[in-house]
Design an enzyme around this catalytic site. Structure first.
Site, PDB file in Angstrom:
ATOM      1  N   ASP A 198       9.211   2.890   1.932  1.00  0.00           N
ATOM      2  CA  ASP A 198       7.987   3.542   2.395  1.00  0.00           C
ATOM      3  C   ASP A 198       7.844   3.241   3.889  1.00  0.00           C
ATOM      4  O   ASP A 198       7.387   2.169   4.278  1.00  0.00           O
ATOM      5  CB  ASP A 198       6.790   3.018   1.595  1.00  0.00           C
ATOM      6  CG  ASP A 198       5.472   3.655   2.045  1.00  0.00           C
ATOM      7  OD1 ASP A 198       5.438   4.224   3.151  1.00  0.00           O
ATOM      8  OD2 ASP A 198       4.486   3.553   1.295  1.00  0.00           O
TER       9      ASP A 198
ATOM     10  N   LYS B 183       2.297   9.597   8.440  1.00  0.00           N
ATOM     11  CA  LYS B 183       1.487   9.216   9.601  1.00  0.00           C
ATOM     12  C   LYS B 183       1.962   9.767  10.963  1.00  0.00           C
ATOM     13  O   LYS B 183       1.440  10.750  11.436  1.00  0.00           O
ATOM     14  CB  LYS B 183       1.346   7.701   9.646  1.00  0.00           C
ATOM     15  CG  LYS B 183       0.510   7.183   8.463  1.00  0.00           C
ATOM     16  CD  LYS B 183      -0.093   5.833   8.712  1.00  0.00           C
ATOM     17  CE  LYS B 183      -1.216   5.526   7.747  1.00  0.00           C
ATOM     18  NZ  LYS B 183      -0.796   4.953   6.474  1.00  0.00           N
TER      19      LYS B 183
ATOM     20  N   PHE C 281       0.851  -1.196   0.000  1.00  0.00           N
ATOM     21  CA  PHE C 281       0.000   0.000   0.000  1.00  0.00           C
ATOM     22  C   PHE C 281       0.878   1.234   0.000  1.00  0.00           C
ATOM     23  O   PHE C 281       1.732   1.399   0.867  1.00  0.00           O
ATOM     24  CB  PHE C 281      -0.942   0.037   1.208  1.00  0.00           C
ATOM     25  CG  PHE C 281      -1.883   1.209   1.145  1.00  0.00           C
ATOM     26  CD1 PHE C 281      -3.025   1.157   0.347  1.00  0.00           C
ATOM     27  CD2 PHE C 281      -1.617   2.381   1.831  1.00  0.00           C
ATOM     28  CE1 PHE C 281      -3.878   2.255   0.252  1.00  0.00           C
ATOM     29  CE2 PHE C 281      -2.463   3.480   1.740  1.00  0.00           C
ATOM     30  CZ  PHE C 281      -3.599   3.408   0.959  1.00  0.00           C
TER      31      PHE C 281
HETATM   32  C1  LIG Z   1      -1.031   5.227   5.087  1.00  0.00           C
HETATM   33  C2  LIG Z   1       0.032   4.836   4.139  1.00  0.00           C
HETATM   34  C3  LIG Z   1       0.255   5.550   2.952  1.00  0.00           C
HETATM   35  C4  LIG Z   1      -0.645   6.673   2.493  1.00  0.00           C
HETATM   36  O1  LIG Z   1      -0.648   7.755   3.358  1.00  0.00           O
HETATM   37  P1  LIG Z   1      -1.797   8.888   3.200  1.00  0.00           P
HETATM   38  O2  LIG Z   1      -1.369   9.925   4.195  1.00  0.00           O
HETATM   39  O3  LIG Z   1      -3.101   8.247   3.511  1.00  0.00           O
HETATM   40  O4  LIG Z   1      -1.727   9.382   1.805  1.00  0.00           O
HETATM   41  C5  LIG Z   1       1.308   5.155   2.156  1.00  0.00           C
HETATM   42  N1  LIG Z   1       2.107   4.130   2.494  1.00  0.00           N
HETATM   43  C6  LIG Z   1       1.934   3.433   3.630  1.00  0.00           C
HETATM   44  C7  LIG Z   1       2.872   2.319   3.971  1.00  0.00           C
HETATM   45  C8  LIG Z   1       0.883   3.750   4.483  1.00  0.00           C
HETATM   46  O5  LIG Z   1       0.683   3.021   5.595  1.00  0.00           O
END
Ligand SMILES: *Cc1c(COP(=O)(O)O)cnc(C)c1O
Length: 397
Positions: free
Chosen positions: A215, A244, A128
């Site tokens: 990420d 986050k 994700f």
């Molecule tokens: C939550 C998340 C995203 C996206 O972040 P948003 O602030 O919702 O755009 C991308 N990568 C990972 C691993 C995430 O957990």
């Protein structure tokens, strides 16, 4: 409930009006223990005094200027983050998806400057990375992509935790320039790769001249028991994205880079109106300061082990529980069946949890919880899972 919000969220029928530490209160003054932190956002819990004070002071002084000018709070957060992460430069934005967009653009620009006109980024199944078009394309979940075609070109997908698949891709796809990967897959179900996976990826990236782009949007900011998830593997990335937990609820994202990757974005190549404004950066500074001063990443590691041990004790061998896994305060319990209804059952009992990937109960409590709250989460979640899997047994007891 209003009809005026777009219907893109399936919301639970509860609204929280205030919070303190790991506690939230709803509009009926019912109290909830927060084992989710707004999806790994409020690592310091709710209404943390250091964040509150920094925000109040900054809101009363200056909220926004523009990246047309120097922003001392942004420079301060940049210095601090780079020192903590072993990175050279950072671009600030407002969300995780934007941080990954920046990373993808950086990888492409880097490639073009090196004479590769159709660069490709290697991404993983079950990943994700966000909901914008490019990050949605990078995301390894067909359900999230369905209906949004045409997607973006320039991504190659392989299985996660599979170094042989990386070699095969390297052989077949000469235009790969970067790998984008989560140290632990979060939305995908708290999938922890094998020991040595990230180190192996790093070695392959070096060998092929690719950028290793981590990420760390969910795994970063102390969540896994180290300030960043990759620290456990003793590796260093070329690019790392954060969001986050960085602002404890104030929207902020970051795309960090090291070495040659840090020199790619020049004037006019990328930008954000809000990105790195004084308010968000003061929040980020306060978060980093508290994390480091109170040794919260280490604390998350200790608490996480305690919770994992307790979950193993409570759930191992129970029919229907496939696996208890995680690192630090990023914990997943995989069941053999869809279990989304557990969220509402927990809510009823005053506990906030999440289910992701349909069958995985996901816990992301604030890093500031105490031992008793950790035990309380384990007890309540274990009981919920046991009664969900064996309802008759529960009725008899
Ligand atoms: C939550 C998340 C995203 C996206 O972040 P948003 O602030 O919702 O755009 C991308 N990568 C990972 C691993 C995430 O957990």
């Amino acid at each position: 409930m209003t009809d005026h919000l777009m219907a893109n969220y399936a919301r639970l029928p509860v609204a929280f009006t205030r919070g303190e530490g790991a506690w939230l209160w709803d509009s009926n003054d019912k109290r909830y223990l927060d084992a989710l932190s707004g999806i790994a956002v409020c690592g310091l819990g709710h209404a943390h005094p250091a964040v509150r004070d920094a925000l109040c002071e900054q809101a009363g002084t200056l909220i926004h200027t523009s990246n047309l000018y120097r922003i001392p709070a942004q420079e301060a957060l940049g210095d601090r983050l780079c020192a903590s992460a072993g990175m050279d430069r950072v671009f600030f934005c407002n969300s995780g998806a934007e941080a990954n967009e920046a990373a993808i653009k950086l990888a492409r620009l880097h490639a073009h400057r090196n004479g590769i006109d159709k660069p490709e980024v290697l991404v993983m199944d079950n990943s994700f990375h966000g909901r914008t078009l490019a990050t949605l394309t990078a995301t390894g979940n067909r359900k999230a992509q369905a209906g949004f075609e045409p997607l973006v070109h320039g991504f190659v997908r392989i299985p996660y935790d599979d170094l042989a698949a990386v070699e095969t891709a390297a052989t077949n796809r000469p235009n790969i320039v970067a790998v984008l990967v989560e140290p632990i897959q979060g939305e995908g179900g708290v999938v922890v790769p094998s020991n040595g996976y990230l180190a192996g990826l790093q070695e392959q990236c070096r060998r092929h001249g690719w950028l290793l782009m981590l990420d760390e949007i969910q795994t970063g900011m102390g969540r896994t028991g180290a300030l960043f998830g990759h620290v456990h593997e003793g590796i260093a990335a070329d690019v790392m994205t954060l969001a986050k937990g960085l602002g404890n609820g104030v929207p902020i994202g970051a795309c960090m880079a090291r070495g040659a990757a840090a020199e790619v974005l020049g004037p006019g190549t990328h930008g954000s109106t809000f990105g790195g404004n004084p308010l968000a950066c003061r929040a980020g500074c306060a978060v980093l300061e508290v994390l480091e001063k109170e040794h919260l990443p280490e604390r998350a590691g200790v608490l996480g082990s305690r919770m994992l041990d307790a979950f193993h004790h409570a759930l191992d061998g129970i029919a229907g529980v496939l696996q208890v896994r995680g690192r630090g305060l990023m914990i997943g319990i995989e069941l053999d069946r869809p279990c989304a209804e557990l969220v509402a059952r927990a809510l009823d009992q005053g506990l906030l949890i999440n289910v992701t990937a349909e069958r995985v109960v996901r816990l992301l409590p604030p890093l500031i919880i105490d031992d008793q709250q950790a035990d309380c989460i384990v007890d309540a979640v274990s009981r919920l899972i046991r009664s969900f899997l064996a309802p008759r047994h529960q009725d008899a007891g």
